[in-house]
Design an enzyme around this catalytic site. Structure first.
Site, mmCIF file in Angstrom:
data_model
loop_
_atom_site.group_PDB
_atom_site.id
_atom_site.type_symbol
_atom_site.label_atom_id
_atom_site.label_comp_id
_atom_site.label_asym_id
_atom_site.label_seq_id
_atom_site.Cartn_x
_atom_site.Cartn_y
_atom_site.Cartn_z
ATOM 1 N N LYS A 74 18.233 -10.381 -16.706
ATOM 2 C CA LYS A 74 17.093 -10.476 -15.797
ATOM 3 C C LYS A 74 15.982 -11.330 -16.391
ATOM 4 O O LYS A 74 15.372 -12.138 -15.703
ATOM 5 C CB LYS A 74 16.562 -9.069 -15.476
ATOM 6 N N GLU A 109 25.854 -17.220 -8.827
ATOM 7 C CA GLU A 109 25.380 -16.153 -9.708
ATOM 8 C C GLU A 109 26.130 -14.849 -9.495
ATOM 9 O O GLU A 109 26.514 -14.185 -10.451
ATOM 10 C CB GLU A 109 23.887 -15.880 -9.459
ATOM 11 N N ASN A 167 0.676 0.490 6.516
ATOM 12 C CA ASN A 167 1.016 -0.604 5.599
ATOM 13 C C ASN A 167 1.415 -1.811 6.437
ATOM 14 O O ASN A 167 2.076 -1.659 7.459
ATOM 15 C CB ASN A 167 2.195 -0.235 4.696
ATOM 16 N N GLY A 168 1.088 -3.016 5.956
ATOM 17 C CA GLY A 168 1.518 -4.218 6.665
ATOM 18 C C GLY A 168 0.353 -4.943 7.311
ATOM 19 O O GLY A 168 -0.822 -4.666 7.031
ATOM 20 N N CYS A 203 0.849 -1.176 0.000
ATOM 21 C CA CYS A 203 0.000 0.000 0.000
ATOM 22 C C CYS A 203 0.892 1.236 0.000
ATOM 23 O O CYS A 203 2.072 1.167 0.278
ATOM 24 C CB CYS A 203 -0.905 0.009 1.224
ATOM 25 N N ARG A 215 1.872 0.312 -7.205
ATOM 26 C CA ARG A 215 1.901 -0.690 -6.153
ATOM 27 C C ARG A 215 0.614 -1.510 -6.100
ATOM 28 O O ARG A 215 0.596 -2.594 -5.532
ATOM 29 C CB ARG A 215 2.078 0.006 -4.786
ATOM 30 N N TRP A 230 -4.502 -1.739 -0.175
ATOM 31 C CA TRP A 230 -4.834 -3.055 -0.739
ATOM 32 C C TRP A 230 -5.444 -3.850 0.406
ATOM 33 O O TRP A 230 -4.805 -4.087 1.408
ATOM 34 C CB TRP A 230 -3.590 -3.749 -1.285
ATOM 35 N N LYS A 243 22.409 -18.755 -5.822
ATOM 36 C CA LYS A 243 22.656 -17.353 -5.512
ATOM 37 C C LYS A 243 24.153 -17.069 -5.386
ATOM 38 O O LYS A 243 24.653 -16.061 -5.891
ATOM 39 C CB LYS A 243 21.948 -16.954 -4.204
ATOM 40 N N HIS A 274 26.866 -40.380 -1.300
ATOM 41 C CA HIS A 274 26.851 -40.985 -2.629
ATOM 42 C C HIS A 274 27.732 -40.222 -3.623
ATOM 43 O O HIS A 274 27.469 -40.249 -4.822
ATOM 44 C CB HIS A 274 25.420 -41.077 -3.148
ATOM 45 N N GLU A 303 18.793 -23.289 -4.040
ATOM 46 C CA GLU A 303 18.688 -21.852 -4.283
ATOM 47 C C GLU A 303 19.874 -21.101 -3.676
ATOM 48 O O GLU A 303 20.402 -20.160 -4.280
ATOM 49 C CB GLU A 303 17.365 -21.324 -3.714
#
Length: 606
Positions: free
Chosen positions: A601, A486, A98-99, A2, A27, A74, A483, A502, A479
């Site tokens: 991206k 990357e 907000n939140g 928001c 937003r 929102w 990261k 293994h 992941e």
């Protein structure tokens, strides 16, 4: 996500607040409102729908006050109606927020027991009544707000004005960003620099836990402990989100720190928090009749899909097949008509994912996509979309898009599990409550960022790094490795912990860092056994865990304490530490964090 705007000005501020709110329309929102002091008394105008409705309302009933706050909302708690729109007011205060306040129901019940009458369905109204009660008890506004904040649990950003106080605005941040702008005899407040760009290029960003007292003479900032602190004043371009990093060195850092807010925003779109239920938009599919789900994605989005495979099979008892899109598109997968084909993509333009989507459409699948860009090619060619609502992600290495993708997939899992009779009402509320706590847990991790900075130098000397995880934590190990390689260019691999013996164990020696993702769950003891095997061979273990006895469980190079949470939400929470580790190693090594070599991206070619 928001939008918040506040102005302490010399002239009528409502028109300027309205213009600033328009800059935050990207937003997303479903209602809006502005509150000012009119002759020293609080007043407001609100409307549901787009800002043009509020603009028309102000044309009919102008606000002339020279201090005010505005908000685009929102809906989280309560429907997107004018009555639930912000600002929320009592006779003492007006508040925008907000939140999500996780413990709002408990606070609301307590206030009702003290005779307070609520007029909305929102969590924010609790804040207004808490502050009002403290002011009526004799506290000044600053102390009243501080006492209120001590009672709140969750992630939030607040802007507050007070009846009879035409030179005072108080702001507070916990998880959701706030920026303060400096003018000549005027002060400004906004969710980010974009809103404030027409007024000033001098910006201060509040840190988590900060409380700021604004007057026309300037701002005084207090940290979580109540100490007066100085936050830097930065020069902000502010004309577009594409060139504004705030007070962060890189976009990746900014986007890591936005996760409490964007996860909250995404949750708000899919949860009925007051009732503890998931409420998906209509995707035109009978979830109860599903026999199988096919998930396809690339890169980090693939790992989000892999987490979803564990969730859907565990909590919805639904078979899931998941493929890297570049493989799926070429292996002529047999698909029974009427199945659910689920695609995950930040940009919505990933070429391999789009080609796979078209293949599934030819096979008469129900095509549903989880995307961050709602006008993208994948979104347009899907039968239904489940947006992640993460906002623009500029850094090539995905961070907030990943956690938002998992957030949507978690909500989808609950909805499917409920439809198939594997999640009852009590369990649904338990899982929804766990999801609501995620932004707070992420905020806690971000407050301890120095731990990752201190480890960066040691990790930067490694030529190879292993990441281990079991069960649903295995995708987070994958992941984490992605990261690190990357953005730091250090070779890293993620393995299921049980696979260590293994093959990968042959690599272990005293120069090998091994990062272990090990929350206390039903597989924790098995993971610790694998760690013991690493320790016996001299491996340098960095343990990410919520175990209170981790130091006794295994000898480590470092143990990073992670907040204890429900096992269902651990992937969302443990994603953040592996992001921080990679980021700070890359910063220490001096690589181009936001635009690492050879990467783009959005991969729009095969």
């Amino acid at each position: 996500m928001c939008g918040i705007v506040g102005i302490i000005g010399q002239d009528a501020v409502a028109p300027a607040i309205l213009d600033a709110l328009k800059r935050l329309e990207y937003r997303g929102y479903d209602s809006a409102g502005i509150s000012t002091l009119e002759g020293g008394r609080l007043d407001r105008r609100r409307s549901e729908g787009k800002l043009r409705n509020l603009e028309n309302r102000l044309a009919e009933e102008p606000l002339s006050g020279n201090i005010g706050i505005g908000h685009t909302r929102w809906a989280t708690h309560g429907a997107p109606t004018e009555n639930n729109a912000h600002p929320h007011m009592t006779d003492k205060v007006s508040v925008v927020h907000n939140g999500i306040i996780e413990n709002f129901q408990e606070l609301r019940d307590s206030l009702i027991g003290r005779g307070v009458r609520f007029t909305t369905d929102t969590d924010t109204e609790v804040i207004a009544h808490l502050i009002s009660a403290e002011i009526k008890a004799g506290l000044d506004p600053q102390k009243a707000v501080h006492k209120c904040l001590e009672q709140l649990r969750g992630a939030f950003a607040l802007a507050i004005i007070f009846d009879g106080e035409d030179d005072l605005m108080i702001a507070a941040r916990q998880g959701s960003p706030l920026a303060i702008g400096y003018g000549d005899g005027e002060m400004y407040l906004g969710s980010d620099a974009i809103a404030l760009a027409p007024f000033t290029d001098s910006i201060t960003y509040l840190d988590d836990g900060d409380l700021a007292v604004l007057t026309r003479r300037g701002v005084t900032v207090f940290n979580r402990e109540g100490s007066n602190v100085t936050r830097p004043v930065l020069k902000s371009v502010g004309t577009t989100f594409l060139v504004d990093k705030g007070n962060h060195r890189h976009f990746m850092s900014k986007e890591i720190h936005e996760q409490p807010e964007v996860v909250s925003h995404t949750l708000a779109h899919y949860l009925n928090i007051a009732e503890g239920r998931v409420e998906l938009p209509d995707i035109g599919i009978d979830l109860k009749s599903l026999k199988r789900v096919s998930i396809s994605a690339c890169g980090t989005a693939y790992y989000a899909g892999l987490v979803a495979k564990y969730w859907l099979e565990r909590w919805a008892s639904l078979p899931v097949e998941i493929d890297i899109a570049s493989e799926f598109r070429y292996r002529n997968v047999p698909l029974e008509p009427g199945g659910l084909a689920l695609f995950v993509s930040q940009s919505g333009e990933t070429a391999d994912t789009l080609a796979t989507l078209r293949y599934c459409r030819e096979k008469e699948q129900n095509v549903v996509s989880i995307v961050n860009v709602q006008g993208s090619s994948i979104a347009r060619e899907s039968d239904a979309i489940l947006p992640t609502l993460g906002g623009p992600e500029i850094g090539v290495a995905s961070t907030k898009a990943f956690t938002c993708q998992m957030t949507v997939l978690a909500c989808l899992t609950i909805a499917i599990g409920r439809a198939r009779g594997h999640i009852d009402e009590a369990l649904e509320r338990e899982l929804v409550d766990a999801l609501m706590e995620v932004p707070r847990h992420i905020s806690t991790i971000l407050r301890n960022e120095s731990v990752y900075v201190n480890l960066a130098q040691s990790l930067s000397r490694a030529k190879d790094v292993l990441y281990l995880g079991r069960g649903i934590n295995y995708p987070i190990a994958l992941e984490g490795a992605l990261k690190l390689k990357e953005i730091s260019y250090i070779h890293a691999e993620g393995y299921a912990a049980g696979e260590l013996k293994h093959g990968p164990i042959a690599l272990i020696d005293e120069t090998m860092p091994v990062i272990v993702v090990a929350p206390v769950d039903e597989l924790y003891e098995k993971t610790i056994s694998n760690m013991q095997e690493v320790a016996a061979r001299g491996g340098q273990i960095i343990l990410l865990t919520d175990s209170e006895s981790a130091a006794k469980d295994c000898k480590t190079m470092a143990t990073i304490q992670i907040p204890k949470a429900h096992s269902f939400t651990n992937p969302l929470i443990y994603a953040v530490p592996v992001q921080l580790l990679a980021y700070h190693v890359a910063v220490f090594m001096g690589t181009d964090v936001d635009q690492p070599r050879n990467l783009a991206k959005s991969v729009t070619v095969e």
